[in-house]
Design an enzyme around this catalytic site. Structure first.
Site, PDB file in Angstrom:
ATOM      1  CG  ASP A 113      -1.942  -1.015   1.289  1.00 13.25           C
ATOM      2  OD1 ASP A 113      -1.966  -1.865   0.379  1.00 13.25           O
ATOM      3  OD2 ASP A 113      -2.756  -1.012   2.226  1.00 13.25           O
ATOM      4  CG  HIS A 169       2.888  -8.715   0.364  1.00 13.56           C
ATOM      5  ND1 HIS A 169       2.266  -9.840   0.867  1.00 13.56           N
ATOM      6  CD2 HIS A 169       2.672  -7.743   1.288  1.00 13.56           C
ATOM      7  CE1 HIS A 169       1.700  -9.561   2.027  1.00 13.56           C
ATOM      8  NE2 HIS A 169       1.937  -8.289   2.305  1.00 13.56           N
ATOM      9  CB  SER A 256       9.160   2.575   5.027  1.00 15.08           C
ATOM     10  OG  SER A 256       8.978   2.537   6.427  1.00 15.08           O
TER      11      SER A 256
END
Length: 299
Positions: A113, A169, A256
């Site tokens: 996301d 991911h 991040s």
């Protein structure tokens, strides 16, 4: 104020920034910049705050954070009262159906996301940080031979705000090499900081790994830490078969960034992402969402 593009609603929105007053002071005032260099960019500051976020006392931050930033707790595996610390909440896992993975093997998906920028036919010596500021891939990864592999290729930058889901991911089936750590500072990755600190990504703590993907060639996967990010945690098994959408790791507290580099003529990014990047706007994307397509071989 950070304006980004919501591709689902096809409109621009203003980001609700965690700690925006603090960030604006730090990166826009002479005194703030002085404190940044002396204290806030240092590992010890982020490490100490990380210890606090790992402790039981930090649980008190959770309800206000959920309410202030409208976190959808229905997506989470755990209930609000089940988290042992703020970092336990921050690194929360989601239910399997919360982020559907686009299974089409030709489709490139977002690894997490966040807010994305995309670039093609890149100059390895002039990678765009923001308008007017660039950096070199060799300075980012410290490996000239590996950098050359991505000459004239493509790359994407996914910025994770503190309010986002903070697990990242894999974009495809494949095998990933061991992650390598590069020591560095802990500047914020907020756009306000990117405009002030030249070569910011090359200065921050980061980790890199080469992912041998089934459909998109070799992909350079880089995780960049930031202020108050105590740790970058890798949860995958190197040199083992990996499935598209499976977890690679997670960031502890803080904003991040994930940067992916693709070889030449392997990926074509979606046109709306290209258009918004050229206009200077990030686009909000979610884990598993299609962001590009595989370049078909002529052979």
């Amino acid at each position: 104020m950070i304006k980004y593009y919501n591709r689902k609603l096809k409109k621009y929105e203003i980001e609700h920034v965690a700690g925006d007053i603090y960030l604006n002071w730090i990166y826009s005032s002479p005194i703030g910049m002085r404190f940044l260099e002396i204290i806030f960019k240092k590992k010890i500051f982020s490490k100490l705050y990380g210890y606090f976020c790992d402790g039981k006392l930090s649980r008190k931050k959770i309800p206000n954070f959920i309410n202030d930033f409208n976190i959808n707790m229905n997506e989470c595996i755990k209930n609000e009262n089940d988290f042992k610390s703020f970092n336990d909440f921050f690194t929360r896992k989601l239910k399997k159906d919360a982020r559907p993975i686009c299974e089409n093997s030709d489709s490139l998906i977002s690894p997490g996301d966040g807010r994305i920028l995309v670039y093609s036919n890149i100059n390895l010596n002039k990678l765009i940080q923001v308008k007017g500021l660039t950096y070199k891939l060799i300075d980012l990864i410290g490996k000239n031979k590996l950098a050359e592999k991505f000459k004239y290729g493509s790359f994407m930058v996914l910025r994770l705000a503190p309010t986002d889901y903070h697990r990242f991911h894999f974009i495809d089936n494949g095998i990933c090499d061991v992650s390598q750590k590069i020591k560095g500072d802990y500047y914020s990755v907020n756009p306000a900081a990117l405009k002030k600190i030249p070569e910011l990504f090359c200065k921050n703590k980061r980790e890199l790994s080469l992912f041998h993907s089934q459909n998109f060639g070799d992909v350079l996967y880089i995780e960049v830490g930031a202020t108050c990010v105590g740790s970058i945690i890798q949860t995958y098994f190197p040199k083992k078969n990996i499935l598209k959408g499976s977890e690679k790791g997670y960031f502890k507290f803080g904003g991040s960034t994930i940067i992916l580099f693709f070889e030449k003529e392997k990926v074509i990014f979606d046109s709306d992402l290209i258009e918004q990047t050229e206009k200077g706007y990030e686009t909000k994307v979610m884990l598993g969402e299609k962001i590009g397509i595989k370049v078909k071989s002529n052979s």
